[in-house]
Design a protein around this motif. Structure first.
Motif, PDB file in Angstrom:
ATOM      1  N   THR A   1       0.664  -1.012   0.093  1.00  0.00           N
ATOM      2  CA  THR A   1      -0.131  -0.592   0.245  1.00  0.00           C
ATOM      3  C   THR A   1       0.499   0.775   0.082  1.00  0.00           C
ATOM      4  O   THR A   1       0.272   2.313  -0.565  1.00  0.00           O
ATOM      5  N   TYR A   2       1.935   1.214   0.081  1.00  0.00           N
ATOM      6  CA  TYR A   2       3.367   2.120   0.320  1.00  0.00           C
ATOM      7  C   TYR A   2       3.905   2.583  -1.396  1.00  0.00           C
ATOM      8  O   TYR A   2       3.584   1.687  -1.574  1.00  0.00           O
ATOM      9  N   LEU A   3       3.740   4.152  -1.127  1.00  0.00           N
ATOM     10  CA  LEU A   3       4.199   4.353  -2.169  1.00  0.00           C
ATOM     11  C   LEU A   3       4.847   6.337  -1.995  1.00  0.00           C
ATOM     12  O   LEU A   3       4.116   6.109  -0.998  1.00  0.00           O
ATOM     13  N   GLU A   4       6.234   5.969  -3.199  1.00  0.00           N
ATOM     14  CA  GLU A   4       6.569   7.045  -2.453  1.00  0.00           C
ATOM     15  C   GLU A   4       7.496   7.897  -3.946  1.00  0.00           C
ATOM     16  O   GLU A   4       7.477   6.873  -4.864  1.00  0.00           O
ATOM     17  N   ARG A   5       7.449   9.354  -4.177  1.00  0.00           N
ATOM     18  CA  ARG A   5       8.266   9.887  -4.454  1.00  0.00           C
ATOM     19  C   ARG A   5       9.302  10.324  -3.886  1.00  0.00           C
ATOM     20  O   ARG A   5       9.541  11.277  -3.318  1.00  0.00           O
ATOM     21  N   PRO A   6      10.585   9.861  -4.889  1.00  0.00           N
ATOM     22  CA  PRO A   6      12.004   9.766  -3.978  1.00  0.00           C
ATOM     23  C   PRO A   6      12.338  11.895  -4.029  1.00  0.00           C
ATOM     24  O   PRO A   6      11.776  12.071  -5.510  1.00  0.00           O
ATOM     25  N   GLY A   7      13.082  12.302  -3.244  1.00  0.00           N
ATOM     26  CA  GLY A   7      13.737  13.801  -3.327  1.00  0.00           C
ATOM     27  C   GLY A   7      14.544  13.427  -4.404  1.00  0.00           C
ATOM     28  O   GLY A   7      15.098  12.358  -4.251  1.00  0.00           O
ATOM     29  N   LYS A   8      15.211  14.802  -5.281  1.00  0.00           N
ATOM     30  CA  LYS A   8      15.964  15.246  -5.757  1.00  0.00           C
ATOM     31  C   LYS A   8      17.235  14.794  -4.741  1.00  0.00           C
ATOM     32  O   LYS A   8      17.764  14.114  -5.810  1.00  0.00           O
ATOM     33  N   HIS A   9      17.679  15.197  -4.315  1.00  0.00           N
ATOM     34  CA  HIS A   9      19.012  14.590  -2.927  1.00  0.00           C
ATOM     35  C   HIS A   9      18.862  13.010  -2.841  1.00  0.00           C
ATOM     36  O   HIS A   9      19.133  12.386  -2.703  1.00  0.00           O
TER      37      HIS A   9
END
Length: 129
Positions: free
Chosen positions: A107-115
């Motif tokens: 159920t977990y989604l994420e958009r990684p940050g630039k760093h």
């Protein structure tokens, strides 16, 4: 922290100060002389959800359970003991597993940050936790 922690090397002092100003909770550890030797920061909605960030122990203080004490104080002994906690880390997984952290489910989604995208230095063990 800005020169030792793989996750903090890109931050300048002003950025760290902004992060501290916006933190929900900060826990610090100090030696007998009053010098800071450990640190942890969290962001939260203050009701049900929190993110553990920036757990760091200076090299000379590692190996004495300070990382464990910082995490204990932050998530178990504080006002967020019943919250859902999140964390990203390239090291010290054994420490965090002791406090119930596990790999995310489907159920977990994420958009990684630039760093964090393609961070070649991820995986260096510098947290000492």
């Amino acid at each position: 922290m800005s020169t030792q922690a793989y996750w903090g090397r890109w931050r300048d002092r002003a950025q760290v100060e902004r992060q501290l100003a916006g933190a929900w909770r900060v826990v610090g550890a100090y030696d007998r002389a009053g010098a800071m030797v450990g640190f942890a920061r969290a962001v939260s909605d203050g009701v049900a959800l929190a993110y553990l960030a920036d757990v760091f122990v200076v090299e000379r203080a590692r190996g004495h359970g300070l990382g464990k004490s910082l995490v204990q104080a932050m998530i178990e002994d504080g006002p967020g003991a019943d919250f859902r906690w999140m964390l990203h880390t390239a090291d010290a997984h054994g420490l965090y597993h002791r406090f119930g952290f596990t790999e995310p489910d489907t159920t977990y989604l994420e958009r990684p940050g630039k760093h964090t995208r393609n961070d070649e230095s991820a995986g260096e063990s510098v947290s000492g936790s």
